[in-house]
Enzyme design. Structure first.
Site, mmCIF file in Angstrom:
data_model
loop_
_atom_site.group_PDB
_atom_site.id
_atom_site.type_symbol
_atom_site.label_atom_id
_atom_site.label_comp_id
_atom_site.label_asym_id
_atom_site.label_seq_id
_atom_site.Cartn_x
_atom_site.Cartn_y
_atom_site.Cartn_z
ATOM 1 C CD1 TRP A 1 10.458 -31.918 -5.414
ATOM 2 C CD2 TRP A 1 9.915 -32.411 -3.303
ATOM 3 N NE1 TRP A 1 11.055 -30.994 -4.591
ATOM 4 C CE2 TRP A 1 10.747 -31.267 -3.295
ATOM 5 C CE3 TRP A 1 9.458 -32.914 -2.075
ATOM 6 C CZ2 TRP A 1 11.120 -30.611 -2.120
ATOM 7 C CZ3 TRP A 1 9.833 -32.255 -0.901
ATOM 8 C CH2 TRP A 1 10.647 -31.128 -0.937
ATOM 9 C CG ASP B 1 3.998 -32.363 -6.331
ATOM 10 O OD1 ASP B 1 3.715 -31.145 -6.333
ATOM 11 O OD2 ASP B 1 4.923 -32.842 -5.638
ATOM 12 C CE LYS C 1 9.237 -25.548 -3.961
ATOM 13 N NZ LYS C 1 8.732 -26.792 -3.408
HETATM 14 C C1 LIG Z 1 8.725 -28.002 -2.804
HETATM 15 C C2 LIG Z 1 8.037 -29.152 -3.359
HETATM 16 C C3 LIG Z 1 7.311 -30.052 -2.550
HETATM 17 C C4 LIG Z 1 7.245 -29.926 -1.044
HETATM 18 O O1 LIG Z 1 6.438 -28.903 -0.669
HETATM 19 P P1 LIG Z 1 6.133 -28.570 0.877
HETATM 20 O O2 LIG Z 1 5.038 -27.566 0.742
HETATM 21 O O3 LIG Z 1 7.395 -28.033 1.460
HETATM 22 O O4 LIG Z 1 5.689 -29.815 1.532
HETATM 23 C C5 LIG Z 1 6.650 -31.096 -3.162
HETATM 24 N N1 LIG Z 1 6.696 -31.267 -4.488
HETATM 25 C C6 LIG Z 1 7.395 -30.438 -5.308
HETATM 26 C C7 LIG Z 1 7.396 -30.685 -6.780
HETATM 27 C C8 LIG Z 1 8.077 -29.361 -4.761
HETATM 28 O O5 LIG Z 1 8.771 -28.534 -5.566
#
Ligand SMILES: *Cc1c(COP(=O)(O)O)cnc(C)c1O
Length: 353
Positions: free
Chosen positions: A99, A166, A190
């Site tokens: 990511w 993030d 998530k």
């Molecule tokens: C799943 C995830 C993403 C991507 O998320 P999307 O909403 O599918 O774009 C980005 N960063 C992390 C840490 C993730 O777990």
């Protein structure tokens, strides 16, 4: 049969939230579905305002100059949006896996990004430490939890420049001083709700400092000025996120859920460490409380183990293709009991083998 959902994302949500959400799909406001009312109607404006306020309240960021937004395009759009809004000359990124790598790739459209450190040398099974963040840069970007590799930052650097994080896969899971961050983003799917909404929490005073023209949909200031309603928001995702945040608040907020998450993590990691048939993937000090990654020592047991997993009603245990093996994702809504079921299967395998 009761299912135990260890899926990495989209993932498990609290049962009562799903129940309330399904009711709102049928009848949210006097016989009208949540999905068919105007997003400008009072009932939905209240949902949006409540969701934004709950996010700031749970993070302890009320009255500290932050704004919460529910935007579209997933966390992946934030990779680009962060750079568009904050990157003037140069930025530093910590590379802790897939990511972060993707975030770096998007930001590189605007600048040749500096990687302050990377754990690529060991296929991202640890978190780099002891790096310097150049003071003259615009911002520092990191990923708090690496969903794929199962590592998690336990400490954050004292950044001399705005810190962007993030937090897609561990937001609202543990207590942190969230005011050390200037911008936090997280895809809903998530730890909050269904895919479609992305939470962005931004300190307003870091905005408006770049010289480029920013397209409206990409401009945090535009979304702030329109109270996160610049265009039609993803109403269902925002509504379910609001319900989940309310559920979390009623449980006692982040301190309460962190205790549960620690118990779940201790249970699985002690089995991984004590059971000779398994080995953990990530370095012990950097193990994620959200995603536990592990492998079978002897691949011959693969079929037996996977059959047992299936028979126990366990879902979503396969590791990401870049790591292989298994990944138990233990987000806020997963019960300690479900982790217990998995641990029982692992120890049963040891008895059998
Ligand atoms: C799943 C995830 C993403 C991507 O998320 P999307 O909403 O599918 O774009 C980005 N960063 C992390 C840490 C993730 O777990």
């Amino acid at each position: 049969m009761k299912r135990h959902n260890f899926s990495a994302g989209p993932c498990i949500l609290p049962k009562e939230v799903l129940l309330q959400a399904s009711e709102a799909v049928m009848d949210f406001d006097n016989g009208l579905s949540l999905l068919e009312i105007s997003h400008r109607s009072k009932p939905f404006v209240d949902v949006m305002e409540n969701a934004r306020a709950l996010a700031l309240e749970l993070l302890g960021l009320e009255g500290k100059g932050y704004k919460a937004l529910f935007l579209q395009g997933g966390a992946s759009t934030q990779f680009l949006m962060v750079a568009l809004n904050l990157l003037e000359k140069r930025a530093g990124y910590l590379n802790t896996g897939t990511w972060s790598d993707k975030a770096i790739k998007e930001a590189r459209i605007y600048d040749d990004i500096y990687e302050v450190a990377s754990s690529k040398d060991a296929n991202f099974n640890y978190i780099p430490k002891g790096y310097d963040i150049p003071v003259e840069y615009d911002y520092f970007h990191c990923t708090s939890n690496n969903t794929i590799f199962g590592t998690q930052m336990k400490e954050f650097p004292k950044s001399p420049i705005p810190m962007v994080c993030d937090m897609s896969s561990d937001i609202f899971s543990r207590e942190l001083d969230f005011s050390q961050f200037d911008l936090i983003y997280a895809g809903a799917q998530k730890n909050m709700g269904p895919a479609g909404a992305t939470l962005v929490v931004v300190k307003e005073d870091i905005l408006g400092k770049v010289s480029r023209k920013i397209p409206s949909m990409m401009d945090y200031k535009v979304h702030i000025s329109k109270s996160s309603m610049f265009n039609t928001p993803p109403v269902f995702s925002v509504y379910v996120s609001m319900l989940t945040l309310q559920w979390l608040k009623n449980l006692g907020g982040i301190p309460a859920i962190e205790k549960e998450n620690d118990k779940k993590a201790q249970l699985i990691y002690s089995e991984i460490d004590l059971n000779p048939l398994f080995k953990g993937y990530s370095t012990k000090a950097d193990r994620s409380t959200m995603n536990a990654t592990f492998n079978l020592v002897n691949e011959d047991l693969k079929e037996t183990f996977e059959t047992m997993v299936k028979e126990a009603g366990i879902n979503g245990l396969n590791g990401h293709r870049s790591v292989g093996g298994y990944r138990a994702s233990m987000y806020n809504a997963l019960s300690l009991e479900s982790v217990g079921v998995l641990v029982d299967v692992m120890s049963e395998l040891e008895r059998k083998a």
